[in-house]
Design a protein around this motif. Sequence first.
Motif, PDB file in Angstrom:
ATOM      1  N   VAL A  61      -2.250   4.648  -1.454  1.00 30.48           N
ATOM      2  CA  VAL A  61      -2.080   3.210  -1.689  1.00 30.48           C
ATOM      3  C   VAL A  61      -1.358   2.543  -0.513  1.00 30.48           C
ATOM      4  CG1 VAL A  61      -1.041   1.462  -3.195  1.00 30.48           C
ATOM      5  CG2 VAL A  61      -2.275   3.396  -4.196  1.00 30.48           C
ATOM      6  N   PRO A  62      -0.243   3.113  -0.021  1.00 30.21           N
ATOM      7  CA  PRO A  62       0.348   2.510   1.182  1.00 30.21           C
ATOM      8  C   PRO A  62      -0.639   2.481   2.357  1.00 30.21           C
ATOM      9  CG  PRO A  62       1.914   4.009   0.176  1.00 30.21           C
ATOM     10  CD  PRO A  62       0.603   4.186  -0.543  1.00 30.21           C
ATOM     11  N   GLY A  63      -1.479   3.497   2.470  1.00 30.78           N
ATOM     12  CA  GLY A  63      -2.479   3.529   3.532  1.00 30.78           C
ATOM     13  C   GLY A  63      -3.504   2.413   3.384  1.00 30.78           C
ATOM     14  N   LEU A  64      -3.931   2.170   2.157  1.00 32.29           N
ATOM     15  CA  LEU A  64      -4.880   1.077   1.908  1.00 32.29           C
ATOM     16  C   LEU A  64      -4.257  -0.274   2.239  1.00 32.29           C
ATOM     17  CD1 LEU A  64      -6.443   2.355  -1.436  1.00 32.29           C
ATOM     18  CD2 LEU A  64      -7.619   2.129   0.762  1.00 32.29           C
ATOM     19  N   ILE A  65      -2.986  -0.446   1.872  1.00 30.11           N
ATOM     20  CA  ILE A  65      -2.275  -1.689   2.180  1.00 30.11           C
ATOM     21  C   ILE A  65      -2.126  -1.838   3.690  1.00 30.11           C
ATOM     22  CG2 ILE A  65      -0.065  -2.898   1.965  1.00 30.11           C
ATOM     23  CD1 ILE A  65       0.193  -1.493  -0.828  1.00 30.11           C
TER      24      ILE A  65
END
Length: 141
Positions: A61-65
């Motif tokens: 999720v941090p990577g997608l953000i």
Amino acid sequence: MGISTQQQDRPPALWALIATIGVLGVSGIVGGGQFILAPSGRLIGISPTLLANSPFESYLVPGLILFSILGVFPLVVVYGLFRRKRWAWPAAIAVGVALVVWVLVEGVVIGFGKRLQYPHLVQGVVIVGLAVLPSVRAALR
């Protein structure tokens, strides 16, 4: 074939803003992409134990953000700045603010002093500072 008048009358501060946001966009794509490809953090040598105090079990999720908000969005803003679109001025400020918020939240979640936090914090402030310069604002009207 010479440089067009439209390119010549871009102030140096606008070119600096384009470059600074462009660097952020590329690093956001690369960094976010690495987290998306390997949510464990192994591609960049970061341990998932740093996420212990966060709502995330992996870096997906941090990577997608990171990929979208600090990667793709800044590159769209670079396009807008280069083409002198009116929406690009507030969008450039939003990019700088988003980067500062990202670093501050990251610092609260995993602690300050990790990797590139301070340079990115400075980069976010520089982006906002460049964007609010009168010469940049005037060039985007």
